[in-house]
Design an enzyme around this catalytic site. Structure first.
Site, mmCIF file in Angstrom:
data_model
loop_
_atom_site.group_PDB
_atom_site.id
_atom_site.type_symbol
_atom_site.label_atom_id
_atom_site.label_comp_id
_atom_site.label_asym_id
_atom_site.label_seq_id
_atom_site.Cartn_x
_atom_site.Cartn_y
_atom_site.Cartn_z
ATOM 1 N N PRO A 158 0.791 -1.225 0.000
ATOM 2 C CG PRO A 158 -0.119 -1.094 2.133
ATOM 3 C CD PRO A 158 0.539 -2.052 1.184
ATOM 4 C CG ASN A 159 -0.276 4.322 1.306
ATOM 5 O OD1 ASN A 159 -1.221 4.896 0.788
ATOM 6 N ND2 ASN A 159 -0.378 3.726 2.491
ATOM 7 N NE ARG A 197 3.847 6.577 1.757
ATOM 8 C CZ ARG A 197 4.182 5.363 2.112
ATOM 9 N NH1 ARG A 197 4.776 4.548 1.265
ATOM 10 N NH2 ARG A 197 3.927 4.942 3.326
ATOM 11 C CE1 TYR A 248 8.887 5.049 3.123
ATOM 12 C CE2 TYR A 248 7.288 6.841 3.083
ATOM 13 C CZ TYR A 248 7.774 5.681 3.660
ATOM 14 O OH TYR A 248 7.173 5.140 4.764
ATOM 15 C CG ASN A 302 8.447 -1.900 0.347
ATOM 16 O OD1 ASN A 302 7.906 -2.013 1.451
ATOM 17 N ND2 ASN A 302 8.976 -0.768 -0.074
ATOM 18 C CB ALA A 327 1.433 0.120 6.413
ATOM 19 C CG HIS A 350 5.165 -2.249 10.200
ATOM 20 N ND1 HIS A 350 6.494 -2.641 10.306
ATOM 21 C CD2 HIS A 350 5.156 -1.226 9.297
ATOM 22 C CE1 HIS A 350 7.230 -1.861 9.507
ATOM 23 N NE2 HIS A 350 6.439 -1.007 8.891
ATOM 24 C CG ASP A 410 -0.203 -17.602 7.959
ATOM 25 O OD1 ASP A 410 0.836 -17.737 8.642
ATOM 26 O OD2 ASP A 410 -1.342 -17.599 8.457
ATOM 27 C CD GLU A 413 10.759 -7.497 5.967
ATOM 28 O OE1 GLU A 413 10.985 -8.615 6.491
ATOM 29 O OE2 GLU A 413 10.366 -6.509 6.596
ATOM 30 C CG HIS A 459 11.177 -2.201 4.635
ATOM 31 N ND1 HIS A 459 9.806 -2.202 4.539
ATOM 32 C CD2 HIS A 459 11.509 -3.344 5.289
ATOM 33 C CE1 HIS A 459 9.333 -3.290 5.113
ATOM 34 N NE2 HIS A 459 10.341 -4.009 5.568
ATOM 35 N NE ARG A 500 10.057 6.034 8.650
ATOM 36 C CZ ARG A 500 9.084 5.811 7.765
ATOM 37 N NH1 ARG A 500 9.190 4.798 6.913
ATOM 38 N NH2 ARG A 500 8.018 6.589 7.724
ATOM 39 N NE ARG A 505 6.898 4.288 10.011
ATOM 40 C CZ ARG A 505 5.813 4.418 9.246
ATOM 41 N NH1 ARG A 505 5.478 3.462 8.406
ATOM 42 N NH2 ARG A 505 5.061 5.501 9.302
HETATM 43 C C1 DQA Z 1 8.235 1.055 3.892
HETATM 44 C C2 DQA Z 1 8.302 1.252 5.413
HETATM 45 C C3 DQA Z 1 6.948 1.004 6.055
HETATM 46 O O1 DQA Z 1 7.025 1.199 7.459
HETATM 47 C C4 DQA Z 1 5.916 1.965 5.481
HETATM 48 O O2 DQA Z 1 4.644 1.686 6.020
HETATM 49 C C5 DQA Z 1 5.893 1.961 4.001
HETATM 50 C C6 DQA Z 1 7.151 1.912 3.259
HETATM 51 C C7 DQA Z 1 9.579 1.424 3.193
HETATM 52 O O3 DQA Z 1 9.759 1.037 2.061
HETATM 53 O O4 DQA Z 1 10.407 2.120 3.785
HETATM 54 O O5 DQA Z 1 4.840 2.077 3.371
HETATM 55 O O6 DQA Z 1 7.968 -0.301 3.622
#
Ligand code: DQA
Length: 149
Positions: free
Chosen positions: A11-12, A19, A24, A75, A78, A81, A88, A99, A101, A108, A112
């Site tokens: 998401p996002n 953003r 980021y 990635n 959110a 977390h 699963d 994984e 980020h 942070r 997180r």
């Molecule tokens: C993120 C870190 C997460 O805590 C956050 O919710 C994101 C982006 C990162 O790429 O730094 O959406 O995954």
């Protein structure tokens, strides 16, 4: 043709570039895709690159990757977390997962610092912006090569 690496974004992340650029960076998700594809091509690996704001859609792609991909980079945004469902799905995937980020999640807010999905992953790369993804491709390619050899 080798199986692709699936690169999944949560998401996002569709808003990358607009953003919170101070956290980021200024690269867009299309920029991320181009850089990941270029890096993967150096290892002769194709990629499938997806983004969704919906947890269930990410689970569906992880299940698809189980059959169709040689490895997975995620990635989860959110959902990292919060999501036992993504954990699963990754545990069931039976392919190496990394994984990633963009930001250093340990620098942070406290919430997180915990990831539900890390235990299902070969490793975690965070804090290097778009480079986190490129490093993940490199790590995955090396691991796949080791397995093949
Ligand atoms: C993120 C870190 C997460 O805590 C956050 O919710 C994101 C982006 C990162 O790429 O730094 O959406 O995954």
């Amino acid at each position: 043709m080798p199986k692709p690496i699936y690169v999944l974004n949560g998401p996002n992340l569709n808003l990358l570039g607009q953003r919170e650029p101070e956290v980021y960076g200024h690269a867009t998700l299309d920029d991320v895709k181009d850089r990941v594809a270029a890096r993967a091509e150096q290892f002769s690996l194709p990629i499938e690159f997806y983004q969704s704001n919906k947890e269930g859609e990410l689970v569906d792609w992880i299940q698809e990757a189980r059959a169709k991909a040689c490895g997975l980079i995620i990635n989860a945004g959110a959902y990292t977390h919060t999501s036992v469902a993504i954990l699963d799905a990754l545990l069931a995937a039976d392919i190496p997962c990394v994984e990633v980020h963009l930001s250093n999640i340990f620098k942070r807010e406290e919430f997180r610092h915990h990831s539900y999905i890390s235990t299902a992953c070969v490793g975690v790369i965070c804090g290097f912006g778009v480079k986190s993804y490129e490093l993940a491709v490199e790590a995955l390619a090396e691991r796949l090569e080791t397995k093949r050899g």
